[in-house]
Design a protein around this motif. Sequence first.
Motif, PDB file in Angstrom:
ATOM      1  N   ALA A  87       0.825  -1.207   0.000  1.00  0.00           N
ATOM      2  CA  ALA A  87       0.000   0.000   0.000  1.00  0.00           C
ATOM      3  C   ALA A  87       0.861   1.260   0.000  1.00  0.00           C
ATOM      4  O   ALA A  87       0.551   2.244  -0.688  1.00  0.00           O
ATOM      5  N   VAL A 194      -9.277  -2.401  -9.254  1.00  0.00           N
ATOM      6  CA  VAL A 194      -8.604  -1.172  -8.862  1.00  0.00           C
ATOM      7  C   VAL A 194      -7.828  -1.436  -7.572  1.00  0.00           C
ATOM      8  O   VAL A 194      -8.394  -1.915  -6.593  1.00  0.00           O
ATOM      9  N   PHE A 195      -6.526  -1.158  -7.592  1.00  0.00           N
ATOM     10  CA  PHE A 195      -5.616  -1.407  -6.470  1.00  0.00           C
ATOM     11  C   PHE A 195      -5.807  -2.832  -5.927  1.00  0.00           C
ATOM     12  O   PHE A 195      -6.248  -3.034  -4.790  1.00  0.00           O
ATOM     13  N   GLY A 198      -4.409  -3.616  -2.510  1.00  0.00           N
ATOM     14  CA  GLY A 198      -4.833  -2.774  -1.402  1.00  0.00           C
ATOM     15  C   GLY A 198      -4.735  -1.299  -1.737  1.00  0.00           C
ATOM     16  O   GLY A 198      -3.936  -0.889  -2.588  1.00  0.00           O
ATOM     17  N   SER A 199      -5.560  -0.477  -1.062  1.00  0.00           N
ATOM     18  CA  SER A 199      -5.582   0.968  -1.314  1.00  0.00           C
ATOM     19  C   SER A 199      -4.267   1.615  -0.887  1.00  0.00           C
ATOM     20  O   SER A 199      -3.630   1.175   0.066  1.00  0.00           O
ATOM     21  N   PRO A 200      -3.833   2.689  -1.579  1.00  0.00           N
ATOM     22  CA  PRO A 200      -2.575   3.359  -1.233  1.00  0.00           C
ATOM     23  C   PRO A 200      -2.604   3.925   0.187  1.00  0.00           C
ATOM     24  O   PRO A 200      -3.651   4.338   0.684  1.00  0.00           O
ATOM     25  N   SER A 201      -1.434   3.916   0.823  1.00  0.00           N
ATOM     26  CA  SER A 201      -1.290   4.463   2.172  1.00  0.00           C
ATOM     27  C   SER A 201      -0.096   5.416   2.184  1.00  0.00           C
ATOM     28  O   SER A 201       1.057   4.978   2.112  1.00  0.00           O
ATOM     29  N   PRO A 255      -2.936   2.403 -10.266  1.00  0.00           N
ATOM     30  CA  PRO A 255      -4.299   2.055  -9.818  1.00  0.00           C
ATOM     31  C   PRO A 255      -4.783   0.692 -10.316  1.00  0.00           C
ATOM     32  O   PRO A 255      -5.667   0.086  -9.704  1.00  0.00           O
TER      33      PRO A 255
END
Length: 341
Positions: A87, A194-195, A198-201, A255
């Motif tokens: 992430a 999309v991702f 996992g979502s970006p952190s 993404p």
Amino acid sequence: MAYSFRSRSGSDLEFSASELAGALGDSVTVLPLLVALGATTSVSLPHVLVGFGVFQIVWGVYYGLPLSVEPMKALLGLAIVGALSAAELAAAGLLAGGVLLAVGRLGLVGRLQRVVGEPVIRGVQLAVALLLLEAAVDLSIGNPPMAAGGLAVVGLLALVGYRQASVLVVLGLGAVAAVATAGVPTPTVPELAVFPAGSPSLTGAAVEGTVAQLGMTVGNAAIATALLCGDLYDREVSADALSTSMGVTCLAAIPLGGVPMCHGSGGLAGKYAFGARTGGANVLLGIGYLALAPVAAGAVLAAFPMAVLGVLLVVVALELARAAVAAVADRRSLAVVAAVG
């Protein structure tokens, strides 16, 4: 047999054995990092390979040159050793992409190039060559007999006048060894998501990694690569254009499961060393990455003998070092190149 088409830039795209060999010369700077990333993180290697495949084709057609599309090595290195999560890697790549797009569009990289001076940038090229040589040694010592065999094949083919074909032969032997060890893989098409890892952190570690990466990217992937386009291909490509295309690559690919990507003088030298002269090499390599993606989740890629890639990295490193030093006209500039390197 060779086929030729016209690119957007007006240059011919050729599809021949030498273009294919040159394309694979770029892959030796990419595959070791991607295999390590897939083995040590939750990043989806099939999605990563799709990203590389698509943008190899996009920039090969756009520029009409065999420009390299490589991982951002500092960021991937941090992820491989556990300093960045998947992430955080995604967030760092998006941040780097935004900065590169902005400075490229504003023309700031070209201004920096004029201030820094050519000998310093040649020194960056030499430094990359030395790092590639170090990586070659690290890969080779893991399996000295395999490395010695690969080196013997490269040397023998060079002696009989087929040095450019050595990458095809050596990688082919490595692939046979991998399949013999892991078996024939079952293809699986990467899902569209999309991702997917996992979502970006965006954390402090991600920002610090981005800052470290941008210094390398601007110096090597933008300015040094722009100079190398003139040295090897007699084509003027601005550092700002390269910065812009790297920004677009990161913002579009990450993404969908890609990783931070850039151009690079090492990969460009690798393509040239093994025979690539047009963007057709990118198209062929892109197709290869896309074909590899469905089987990359299996054990066959992990079973590929990395010592083989180390042997080919030596050839790439020597070509890049030669290009860095050959363009220097006087001893004072040569001293600057050596000191920076």
